[in-house]
Design an enzyme around this catalytic site. Structure first.
Site, PDB file in Angstrom:
ATOM      1  N   ARG A  92      68.365 -22.332 -20.315  1.00  0.00           N
ATOM      2  CA  ARG A  92      67.503 -21.192 -19.970  1.00  0.00           C
ATOM      3  C   ARG A  92      66.643 -21.528 -18.764  1.00  0.00           C
ATOM      4  NH1 ARG A  92      64.090 -20.146 -25.080  1.00  0.00           N
ATOM      5  NH2 ARG A  92      63.288 -18.284 -24.092  1.00  0.00           N
ATOM      6  N   LYS A 123      53.679 -16.005 -21.390  1.00  0.00           N
ATOM      7  CA  LYS A 123      53.690 -14.597 -20.944  1.00  0.00           C
ATOM      8  C   LYS A 123      53.474 -13.639 -22.114  1.00  0.00           C
ATOM      9  CE  LYS A 123      57.992 -14.313 -19.594  1.00  0.00           C
ATOM     10  NZ  LYS A 123      58.551 -15.606 -19.920  1.00  0.00           N
ATOM     11  N   ARG A 150      63.625 -10.114 -14.289  1.00  0.00           N
ATOM     12  CA  ARG A 150      63.993 -11.523 -14.208  1.00  0.00           C
ATOM     13  C   ARG A 150      64.940 -11.777 -13.038  1.00  0.00           C
ATOM     14  NH1 ARG A 150      63.372 -12.506 -19.925  1.00  0.00           N
ATOM     15  NH2 ARG A 150      62.814 -14.612 -20.452  1.00  0.00           N
ATOM     16  N   ARG A 198      63.338 -19.544 -32.925  1.00  0.00           N
ATOM     17  CA  ARG A 198      64.351 -18.804 -32.182  1.00  0.00           C
ATOM     18  C   ARG A 198      65.531 -19.725 -31.865  1.00  0.00           C
ATOM     19  NH1 ARG A 198      61.228 -15.764 -27.388  1.00  0.00           N
ATOM     20  NH2 ARG A 198      63.222 -16.259 -26.424  1.00  0.00           N
TER      21      ARG A 198
HETATM   22  P1  AMP Z   1      62.561 -13.922 -23.881  1.00  0.00           P
HETATM   23  O1  AMP Z   1      62.084 -13.514 -25.234  1.00  0.00           O
HETATM   24  O2  AMP Z   1      61.848 -13.190 -22.768  1.00  0.00           O
HETATM   25  O3  AMP Z   1      62.549 -15.420 -23.671  1.00  0.00           O
HETATM   26  O4  AMP Z   1      64.099 -13.477 -23.762  1.00  0.00           O
HETATM   27  C1  AMP Z   1      65.082 -13.959 -24.662  1.00  0.00           C
HETATM   28  C2  AMP Z   1      66.463 -13.758 -24.059  1.00  0.00           C
HETATM   29  O5  AMP Z   1      66.709 -12.345 -23.877  1.00  0.00           O
HETATM   30  C3  AMP Z   1      66.670 -14.355 -22.676  1.00  0.00           C
HETATM   31  O6  AMP Z   1      66.998 -15.739 -22.737  1.00  0.00           O
HETATM   32  C4  AMP Z   1      67.828 -13.499 -22.155  1.00  0.00           C
HETATM   33  O7  AMP Z   1      69.052 -13.867 -22.755  1.00  0.00           O
HETATM   34  C5  AMP Z   1      67.454 -12.128 -22.689  1.00  0.00           C
HETATM   35  N1  AMP Z   1      66.576 -11.416 -21.722  1.00  0.00           N
HETATM   36  C6  AMP Z   1      65.252 -11.102 -21.880  1.00  0.00           C
HETATM   37  N2  AMP Z   1      64.785 -10.457 -20.804  1.00  0.00           N
HETATM   38  C7  AMP Z   1      65.819 -10.360 -19.920  1.00  0.00           C
HETATM   39  C8  AMP Z   1      65.950  -9.839 -18.618  1.00  0.00           C
HETATM   40  N3  AMP Z   1      64.921  -9.262 -17.976  1.00  0.00           N
HETATM   41  N4  AMP Z   1      67.171  -9.903 -18.030  1.00  0.00           N
HETATM   42  C9  AMP Z   1      68.228 -10.461 -18.663  1.00  0.00           C
HETATM   43  N5  AMP Z   1      68.170 -11.014 -19.872  1.00  0.00           N
HETATM   44  C10 AMP Z   1      66.971 -10.970 -20.516  1.00  0.00           C
END
Ligand code: AMP
Length: 216
Positions: free
Chosen positions: A171, A14, A89, A160
């Protein structure tokens, strides 16, 4: 108005595709994960709070996440639209967004990748921590994490914490039922397009641009 959402499980590509599209059509990309990580690196209250959830692969509570994103897409550079990566999400996030933009979502791009492929990809992913670079790379392709970032040439590559195997599993387990709900939600609104995310990056990009009717 170009309001576009990218949907997909962690590791589906994404962020990479949202960035490519953002560069192509000149509409800012807004990534909830990047915003949380930015807050954390600046040790803001929001960042420290969010990290309690991020570090265990759980979702940050809806209220906090919704406020952060609605505030960001209300900024001036989003006047002509936004490309969302990682938000919404949950159904509650989707409904709040829908209300905030009066239903003005043009398209939801759903990048589909099988779960076993995602686990493989996430454990191989490294990112550049330089804010202006933000490159997403493959550890095996660049020969490890100790080399300089091939994009900005700085020694700033990092894995990360939430890409470690024990967190990845949690996750994905959290995300799978939620994404199914979101796919149904946007399918019912007739604005969802599905893209095969197991192709290489260029092919995924071409499929997205073709389906969005962008001239290449
Ligand atoms: P990502 O970089 O999109 O994989 O997001 C990393 C982490 O940020 C996720 O595993 C969640 O803990 C938090 N996070 C990101 N976007 C959201 C969202 N829309 N709602 C809740 N938590 C989020």
């Amino acid at each position: 108005m170009n309001n576009i959402i990218f949907l997909g499980l962690a590791g589906a590509g994404k962020g990479t595709q949202a960035q490519i599209l953002s560069d192509t059509i000149g509409i800012p990309m807004v990534s909830s994960g990047d915003l949380f990580r930015f807050h954390l690196s600046n040790k803001t209250e929001l960042g420290i709070e969010a990290n309690k959830y991020m570090s265990i692969g759980a979702l940050v509570p809806d209220d906090t996440t919704i406020n952060m994103i609605l505030q960001r897409i209300g900024e001036e550079d989003c006047n002509n639209g936004f490309i969302l990566d990682g938000f919404p999400r949950t159904l509650e996030q989707a409904e709040s967004l829908h209300k905030a933009v009066n239903g003005q979502i043009n398209c939801v791009v759903y990048i589909e990748v099988a779960e076993n492929e995602l686990v493989k990809r996430l454990s191989d992913r490294v990112i550049c921590t330089i804010k202006t670079c933000n490159a997403i790379l493959s550890k095996s392709a660049i020969g490890g994490i100790d080399s300089n970032c091939p994009k900005c040439d700085k020694p700033a590559l990092s894995q990360r914490k939430d890409d470690l195997p024990e967190v990845v599993e949690n996750r994905l387990k959290t995300q799978i039922p939620l994404i199914k709900q979101l796919v149904d939600y946007y399918n019912n609104k007739d604005i969802l397009i599905s893209v095969d995310g197991e192709q290489n990056v260029d092919m995924v990009e071409s499929e997205i641009q073709m389906k969005l009717g962008i001239n290449q």
